[in-house]
Design an enzyme around this catalytic site. Structure first.
Site, PDB file in Angstrom:
ATOM      1  N   ALA A  65      58.938  39.093  40.839  1.00 39.21           N
ATOM      2  CA  ALA A  65      60.043  38.740  39.945  1.00 39.21           C
ATOM      3  C   ALA A  65      59.883  39.562  38.672  1.00 39.21           C
ATOM      4  CB  ALA A  65      59.986  37.252  39.639  1.00 39.21           C
ATOM      5  N   GLY A 108      56.975  37.501  43.934  1.00 37.96           N
ATOM      6  CA  GLY A 108      58.274  37.253  44.568  1.00 37.96           C
ATOM      7  C   GLY A 108      58.631  38.302  45.616  1.00 37.96           C
ATOM      8  N   GLU A 111      56.878  37.158  48.634  1.00 37.08           N
ATOM      9  CA  GLU A 111      57.582  35.945  49.097  1.00 37.08           C
ATOM     10  C   GLU A 111      58.910  36.308  49.768  1.00 37.08           C
ATOM     11  OE1 GLU A 111      57.128  34.401  45.098  1.00 37.08           O
ATOM     12  OE2 GLU A 111      56.300  32.556  45.916  1.00 37.08           O
ATOM     13  N   GLU A 131      50.283  35.864  40.750  1.00 33.79           N
ATOM     14  CA  GLU A 131      50.865  35.089  39.647  1.00 33.79           C
ATOM     15  C   GLU A 131      49.804  34.460  38.761  1.00 33.79           C
ATOM     16  OE1 GLU A 131      51.972  35.063  42.792  1.00 33.79           O
ATOM     17  OE2 GLU A 131      54.169  34.991  42.831  1.00 33.79           O
TER      18      GLU A 131
HETATM   19  N1  CAA Z   1      58.310  42.825  36.338  1.00 32.93           N
HETATM   20  C1  CAA Z   1      58.785  43.690  35.429  1.00 32.93           C
HETATM   21  N2  CAA Z   1      58.353  44.970  35.332  1.00 32.93           N
HETATM   22  C2  CAA Z   1      57.423  45.373  36.214  1.00 32.93           C
HETATM   23  C3  CAA Z   1      56.885  44.526  37.196  1.00 32.93           C
HETATM   24  C4  CAA Z   1      57.386  43.189  37.245  1.00 32.93           C
HETATM   25  N3  CAA Z   1      56.984  42.314  38.177  1.00 32.93           N
HETATM   26  N4  CAA Z   1      55.965  45.214  37.903  1.00 32.93           N
HETATM   27  C5  CAA Z   1      55.933  46.453  37.396  1.00 32.93           C
HETATM   28  N5  CAA Z   1      56.811  46.568  36.366  1.00 32.93           N
HETATM   29  C6  CAA Z   1      57.085  47.726  35.542  1.00 32.93           C
HETATM   30  C7  CAA Z   1      55.958  47.960  34.531  1.00 32.93           C
HETATM   31  O1  CAA Z   1      56.122  47.145  33.398  1.00 32.93           O
HETATM   32  C8  CAA Z   1      56.150  49.436  34.217  1.00 32.93           C
HETATM   33  O2  CAA Z   1      57.243  49.552  33.343  1.00 32.93           O
HETATM   34  P1  CAA Z   1      57.132  50.544  32.034  1.00 32.93           P
HETATM   35  O3  CAA Z   1      57.012  51.932  32.648  1.00 32.93           O
HETATM   36  O4  CAA Z   1      58.428  50.315  31.344  1.00 32.93           O
HETATM   37  O5  CAA Z   1      55.912  50.136  31.306  1.00 32.93           O
HETATM   38  C9  CAA Z   1      56.588  50.018  35.569  1.00 32.93           C
HETATM   39  O6  CAA Z   1      57.086  48.903  36.347  1.00 32.93           O
HETATM   40  C10 CAA Z   1      55.454  50.658  36.357  1.00 32.93           C
HETATM   41  O7  CAA Z   1      54.394  49.711  36.455  1.00 32.93           O
HETATM   42  P2  CAA Z   1      52.863  50.034  36.068  1.00 32.93           P
HETATM   43  O8  CAA Z   1      52.816  51.051  34.948  1.00 32.93           O
HETATM   44  O9  CAA Z   1      52.182  48.732  35.829  1.00 32.93           O
HETATM   45  O10 CAA Z   1      52.380  50.734  37.421  1.00 32.93           O
HETATM   46  P3  CAA Z   1      50.912  50.695  38.078  1.00 32.93           P
HETATM   47  O11 CAA Z   1      50.980  51.643  39.235  1.00 32.93           O
HETATM   48  O12 CAA Z   1      49.856  50.917  37.038  1.00 32.93           O
HETATM   49  O13 CAA Z   1      50.740  49.187  38.624  1.00 32.93           O
HETATM   50  C11 CAA Z   1      51.444  47.151  39.755  1.00 32.93           C
HETATM   51  C12 CAA Z   1      51.586  48.701  39.636  1.00 32.93           C
HETATM   52  C13 CAA Z   1      50.053  46.817  40.314  1.00 32.93           C
HETATM   53  C14 CAA Z   1      52.533  46.705  40.728  1.00 32.93           C
HETATM   54  C15 CAA Z   1      51.615  46.506  38.358  1.00 32.93           C
HETATM   55  O14 CAA Z   1      52.819  46.975  37.791  1.00 32.93           O
HETATM   56  C16 CAA Z   1      51.674  44.991  38.394  1.00 32.93           C
HETATM   57  O15 CAA Z   1      50.645  44.335  38.461  1.00 32.93           O
HETATM   58  N6  CAA Z   1      52.912  44.435  38.321  1.00 32.93           N
HETATM   59  C17 CAA Z   1      53.094  42.983  38.218  1.00 32.93           C
HETATM   60  C18 CAA Z   1      52.856  42.274  39.549  1.00 32.93           C
HETATM   61  C19 CAA Z   1      53.029  40.782  39.390  1.00 32.93           C
HETATM   62  O16 CAA Z   1      52.350  40.128  38.615  1.00 32.93           O
HETATM   63  N7  CAA Z   1      53.961  40.207  40.151  1.00 32.93           N
HETATM   64  C20 CAA Z   1      54.263  38.776  40.108  1.00 32.93           C
HETATM   65  C21 CAA Z   1      55.450  38.526  39.210  1.00 32.93           C
HETATM   66  S1  CAA Z   1      55.759  36.803  38.934  1.00 32.93           S
HETATM   67  C22 CAA Z   1      56.579  36.258  40.318  1.00 32.93           C
HETATM   68  O17 CAA Z   1      56.927  37.030  41.206  1.00 32.93           O
HETATM   69  C23 CAA Z   1      56.898  34.779  40.347  1.00 32.93           C
HETATM   70  C24 CAA Z   1      57.448  34.276  41.625  1.00 32.93           C
HETATM   71  O18 CAA Z   1      56.697  33.766  42.456  1.00 32.93           O
HETATM   72  C25 CAA Z   1      58.880  34.269  41.910  1.00 32.93           C
END
Ligand code: CAA
Length: 257
Positions: A65, A108, A111, A131
């Site tokens: 998400a 998400g 999921e 998460e």
């Molecule tokens: N939401 C918003 N933006 C996101 C994102 C997310 N879930 N995942 C990645 N991005 C964005 C980053 O902020 C970044 O944007 P900027 O260039 O503007 O800074 C861009 O995508 C590239 O990401 P990274 O620089 O972090 O890339 P990376 O290769 O170093 O890492 C990753 C990749 C491991 C996927 C890392 O981005 C990450 O950990 N993302 C979050 C994953 C996460 O926590 N997901 C769960 C979300 S909560 C949820 O989903 C609740 C639910 O159950 C419904």
């Protein structure tokens, strides 16, 4: 129909939805989820389509998400505007949906893949429910579907401690159907979807419904439900056709009736 966050197209009897927010790792914001469900609903209602594929890009299926969209929300706002309902809408699609996962399928995104009927993965796929790192837990089915798919021991590690699964692990533990090199993933997913789309349409839908009933019913209720669907198929032209084709050693010509 043109969309802002997805690409939608057809190949034969297969409807394909591809997430298109590459700079945000296909993070699932409201716009993307709403467009995805609109496109899937339209394919579901279209007799020319028999199966759907949902895909991301090579680096990310979807990284969860959209954290930036969600960060400031209050519980009341989350309740008032229920974003997570989009994952429930996916459950109501009657034709099979295959997730083609390359790169990250997190939160998400994982999921969403699990709410599809089959998952095919590239060798680079990574599945996770991270998460806990954000101070929350999965909210779109992760605690339930991951546990049912891979078992309690591994689900606990993934959800409590943020462990990711590689494609090979996901295959070994029964989360994914098949693993392919990234370059051919979408092609292979569409090929598998094409095989499903060529099958007897009514039986295909009811087969999906019967398998998914495992997640929602007791064994006794599920067996009774299956029996009713089985008998019901004897009212279809396709049942007459399928059995006649077998007996007369010819290929069945399905009508979807
Ligand atoms: N939401 C918003 N933006 C996101 C994102 C997310 N879930 N995942 C990645 N991005 C964005 C980053 O902020 C970044 O944007 P900027 O260039 O503007 O800074 C861009 O995508 C590239 O990401 P990274 O620089 O972090 O890339 P990376 O290769 O170093 O890492 C990753 C990749 C491991 C996927 C890392 O981005 C990450 O950990 N993302 C979050 C994953 C996460 O926590 N997901 C769960 C979300 S909560 C949820 O989903 C609740 C639910 O159950 C419904």
């Amino acid at each position: 129909m043109t969309y802002e966050y997805i690409l939608a197209r057809t190949e034969g009897r297969v409807g394909i939805v591809q997430f298109n927010r590459p700079k945000a790792m296909n993070a699932l914001n409201r716009g993307l989820m709403s467009e995805t469900m609109d496109a899937l609903d339209a394919f579901d209602a279209d007799d020319a389509i028999g199966c759907m594929v949902v895909a991301g890009n090579e680096r990310a299926f979807a990284a969860g998400a959209d954290i930036k969209e969600m960060a400031g929300a209050t519980p009341a706002q989350m309740l008032d505007n229920p974003f997570i309902d989009y994952w429930d809408r996916l459950r109501k699609i009657s034709k099979p949906v295959i997730a083609a996962v390359s790169g990250y399928a997190l939160g998400g995104g994982c999921e969403l893949a699990m709410a599809c009927d089959m998952i095919v993965a590239s060798e680079t796929a990574r599945f996770g429910q991270p998460e806990i790192n954000l101070g929350i837990i999965p909210g779109a089915g992760g605690t339930q579907r991951m546990t049912l798919a891979v078992g309690k021991a591994l689900a606990m590690e993934m959800i409590l401690n943020g462990r990711f699964l590689t494609a090979d692990e996901a295959y070994k533990f029964g989360l994914v159907n098949r693993v392919f090199p990234a370059e051919v993933l979408l092609e292979e997913a569409v090929k598998l979807a094409g095989e499903l789309a060529a099958r007897a349409p009514v039986a295909l839908r009811l087969a999906k419904e019967a398998v998914n009933a495992v997640y929602e019913m007791s064994l006794q209720a599920g067996l009774a439900h299956e029996r009713r669907l089985f008998y019901m198929l004897f009212s279809t032209e396709d049942q007459t056709e399928g059995m006649d084709a077998f007996i007369n050693k010819r290929k069945a010509n399905w009508q979807g009736k």
